[in-house]
Design a protein around this motif. Structure first.
Motif, PDB file in Angstrom:
ATOM      1  N   GLY A 200       0.811  -1.230   0.000  1.00  0.00           N
ATOM      2  CA  GLY A 200       0.000   0.000   0.000  1.00  0.00           C
ATOM      3  C   GLY A 200       0.831   1.260   0.000  1.00  0.00           C
ATOM      4  N   THR A 201       2.037   1.220  -0.567  1.00  0.00           N
ATOM      5  CA  THR A 201       2.842   2.444  -0.636  1.00  0.00           C
ATOM      6  C   THR A 201       2.255   3.362  -1.713  1.00  0.00           C
ATOM      7  N   ASN A 202       2.598   4.635  -1.609  1.00  0.00           N
ATOM      8  CA  ASN A 202       2.016   5.592  -2.564  1.00  0.00           C
ATOM      9  C   ASN A 202       2.361   5.245  -4.010  1.00  0.00           C
ATOM     10  N   LYS A 203       3.575   4.703  -4.225  1.00  0.00           N
ATOM     11  CA  LYS A 203       3.956   4.339  -5.598  1.00  0.00           C
ATOM     12  C   LYS A 203       3.138   3.137  -6.079  1.00  0.00           C
ATOM     13  N   GLN A 204       2.919   2.197  -5.158  1.00  0.00           N
ATOM     14  CA  GLN A 204       2.116   1.024  -5.538  1.00  0.00           C
ATOM     15  C   GLN A 204       0.686   1.439  -5.861  1.00  0.00           C
ATOM     16  N   TRP A 205       0.116   2.305  -5.037  1.00  0.00           N
ATOM     17  CA  TRP A 205      -1.258   2.759  -5.298  1.00  0.00           C
ATOM     18  C   TRP A 205      -1.340   3.484  -6.640  1.00  0.00           C
ATOM     19  N   ARG A 206      -0.282   4.250  -6.938  1.00  0.00           N
ATOM     20  CA  ARG A 206      -0.298   5.011  -8.194  1.00  0.00           C
ATOM     21  C   ARG A 206      -0.272   4.055  -9.403  1.00  0.00           C
ATOM     22  N   SER A 207       0.606   3.042  -9.316  1.00  0.00           N
ATOM     23  CA  SER A 207       0.653   2.054 -10.407  1.00  0.00           C
ATOM     24  C   SER A 207      -0.674   1.328 -10.514  1.00  0.00           C
ATOM     25  N   TYR A 208      -1.193   0.973  -9.355  1.00  0.00           N
ATOM     26  CA  TYR A 208      -2.450   0.233  -9.318  1.00  0.00           C
ATOM     27  C   TYR A 208      -3.571   1.027  -9.989  1.00  0.00           C
ATOM     28  N   SER A 209      -3.661   2.319  -9.650  1.00  0.00           N
ATOM     29  CA  SER A 209      -4.729   3.165 -10.218  1.00  0.00           C
ATOM     30  C   SER A 209      -4.612   3.219 -11.729  1.00  0.00           C
TER      31      SER A 209
END
Lengths: 446, 170
Positions: A200-209
């Motif tokens: 749930g890191t900000n980079k992971q969320w960004r890729s996920y989105s």
């Protein structure tokens, strides 16, 4: 669930409420599972009997070579459509109310495609050669005919299945990370493996989105293409009642109509059994009902357009096919389908009906029946009355076909029952997103 | 000592605290921050500088490759095994476009997902900074800094409303 004091209480509560479905099952679950397994076992017996005896045990014969099996194939592919519609299309349209129902609808899509995929194989005279539908180099020097709509089906339904599974899995990743952190033993290992290191890191969320948006963008034209391709199984032939340019949009609308009905059929008992009323509210069900008014009206227009074109074309074969549909041997199925698919959804114009779960459930069942009948009417009425009166015939399903059809519902429900106990039926992270303002739960947004 | 540096991790119970912390940290020159969140918070995203992602290009590349493979498969094998059916030309583009379209979607999706797995793996932080509560009901802010600035970072995080602040050597 009612705690509205702090963000902690709300998020923790959401987590607890939505993972309650994963608790060890009770008697009701085992009872349902038992019924499903018995029906499935009977269907497997019927199929084995068909395999040993030959396809002659089905009611298929000249001129009706496609019967209940292909009806089931088209019906289940149609059911599969709403998952992607709700998940991808409503996501692209930024309809946040989809968050509560998208997961179940996506799961429904996968299980429906798995069910649909069985029928062309069951329908084959020698099903153990089904893999010859795939293009692969082989000693027999057989190669698929890419001009055949049946091969388009293999590519379209195959792609739809793979993409649906991957879309479903992508949406699950954050929840799998949550489950990994709250479970122990083999479950932790299993969820952890599939969570792929999600933190749930900000980079992971960004890729996920970004990925989720792209997948929704890919899935939307795919969903339209798949049922269009299925409709072309019929429309590219010259059979009266099938050879129509309206078939692709007509089938897509019908697929969405039946899929939405199945979503209601599944969600209404689920929300009651697991006390998820706060997450799948009457408002969600009402939105689905409103969508079904639209799809029902599109179907009404399509039915009317088919009759109009048959009359206006002045083609005697086309005209007779439609007269036969409304007055012939299968007229009962035609009128039932028209009533269930077109008239019954109009009841949703009444607020009292579309906000009553009992009415919604009953109407959803009627629409499911109506949509199954629609496919039967299209297939059987055209085949039984084609160009040559000397070649006319009729069709009646046998106990083998009825058993295998019942088994398909059991097969579908079996997978859904497994899903309910293995994964959260509502997306935990998406619900947190909608409820991210503790104490402020915007009625319309939810 | 083999330590490469120090990470300070603050745990928050609400997104507002995280936003304040990130703003304060950026103003004080701490750019190397990682946020942990149990939800996809757009409020947090707006506080952070946008990062270029190759996923869009991968998706396009995958889709283009799928379209090409679809056409190559259908046209190529039809030329190699010319079997006329239904009086149609050997190279019948309209039906071949159906296959090509499905493969466009399939390869586009596969390439997108490969990109996502690669990015998730690349942006994973050291497990000792991670707290299992970050996936349920807590937010985390993790800052890499020099040893002499640990106190400053801790103060910034506490002032922003962190319920817990800890440091880890890595």
């Amino acid at each position: 669930m009612k705690s509205e004091n702090t963000a902690l209480a709300t998020y923790e509560q959401i987590h607890r409420d939505l993972t309650r479905t994963l608790e060890p099952p009770g008697r009701l679950y085992y009872g349902l599972l038992g019924v499903v397994l018995v029906v499935l076992a009977w269907a497997i017996f019927a199929w084995i009997y068909q395999l040993k005896t030959g396809l002659g045990v089905a009611g298929l014969n000249h001129p009706v070579g496609w019967g209940v099996y292909i009806t089931n194939f088209v019906f289940w592919v149609g059911i599969a459509h709403s998952g992607t519609l709700i998940s991808a299309v409503l996501f692209l349209l930024r309809c946040r109310w989809r968050n509560s129902i998208a997961r179940s609808a996506e799961a429904m899509t996968i299980f429906a495609v798995m069910t649909a995929g069985l029928f062309p194989i069951i329908h084959l005279g020698r099903p153990w050669y089904f893999y010859q539908l795939l293009p692969y180099p082989q000693e027999g020097q057989l190669w698929v005919n890419f001009r055949s709509p049946l091969i388009w089906d293999v590519f379209a339904v195959g792609t739809y299945f793979i993409v649906s599974v991957l879309f479903f899995y992508t949406g699950l990743i954050p929840d799998l990370g949550t489950l990994r952190d709250r479970t122990h033993g083999w479950k932790r290992k299993l969820y952890g493996f599939f969570a792929c290191g999600w933190q749930g890191t900000n980079k992971q969320w960004r890729s996920y989105s970004k990925v989720y948006l792209l997948l929704a963008g890919f899935a939307t034209p795919l969903v339209v293409s798949v049922h269009s391709v299925v409709s072309w199984d019929f429309a590219v032939s010259i059979m009266p009642g099938w050879h129509s340019t309206i078939f692709a949009p007509y089938f897509v609308a019908g697929a969405i109509h039946s899929g939405l009905a199945m979503v209601l059929t599944l969600l209404i008992p689920l929300r009651r059994i697991f006390e998820l009323d706060a997450y799948i509210s009457r408002r969600h069900l009402e939105y689905i009902a409103k969508l079904m008014i639209v799809t029902g009206l599109i179907l009404a227009y399509s039915y009317a357009a088919e009759f109009f074109i048959a009359w206006y074309s002045d083609n005697i074969f086309e005209r007779y096919t439609f007269v036969y549909r409304a007055t012939g041997r299968y007229a009962f199925a035609f009128w039932l389908m028209t009533f269930f698919n077109v008239a019954v959804p109009l009841l949703f114009f009444a607020e009292k009906i579309r906000t009553s779960t009992v009415w919604l459930f009953v109407i959803s069942l009627l629409i499911n029946i109506g949509m199954w009948l629609e496919r039967l009417v299209i297939i059987v009425s055209s085949l039984s009355r084609d160009f040559l009166p000397a070649a006319w015939g009729s069709y009646k399903p046998t106990w083998v076909e009825v058993s295998i059809t019942a088994g398909s519902f059991a097969w579908f429900l079996l997978w859904f029952l497994v899903f309910v106990k293995l994964l959260p039926i509502i997306s935990i992270n998406e619900i947190k997103e909608v409820w991210s303002q503790p104490g402020v739960r915007e009625k319309d947004e939810r | 000592m083999n330590d490469k540096g120090i990470a300070v991790i603050g745990t928050f119970d609400a997104v507002e605290g995280v936003r304040s912390a990130v703003t304060a940290l950026h103003q004080s020159g701490f750019k190397d921050t990682t946020i942990y969140s149990p939800l996809n918070s757009h409020e947090i995203e707006t506080e952070l500088e946008p990062v270029e992602s190759p996923i869009g290009f991968l998706a396009f590349g995958g889709a283009a490759a799928g379209a090409g493979i679809g056409l190559l498969l259908t046209i190529g094998t039809s030329i190699q095994w010319p079997l006329m059916t239904g009086g149609q030309p050997i190279i019948s583009l309209p039906p071949f476009f159906v296959i090509s379209f499905e493969l466009t979607i399939l390869f586009g999706v596969l390439a997108t997902l490969l990109g996502m797995f690669w990015q998730i793996h690349r942006s994973k932080s050291d497990p000792k900074f991670y707290d299992s509560r970050f996936s349920v009901d807590r937010f985390g802010v993790h800052v890499v800094c020099d040893e002499d600035r640990v106190v400053v970072v801790k103060n910034l995080l506490s002032t922003a409303g962190a319920e817990e602040v800890r440091d880890e050597r890595f």
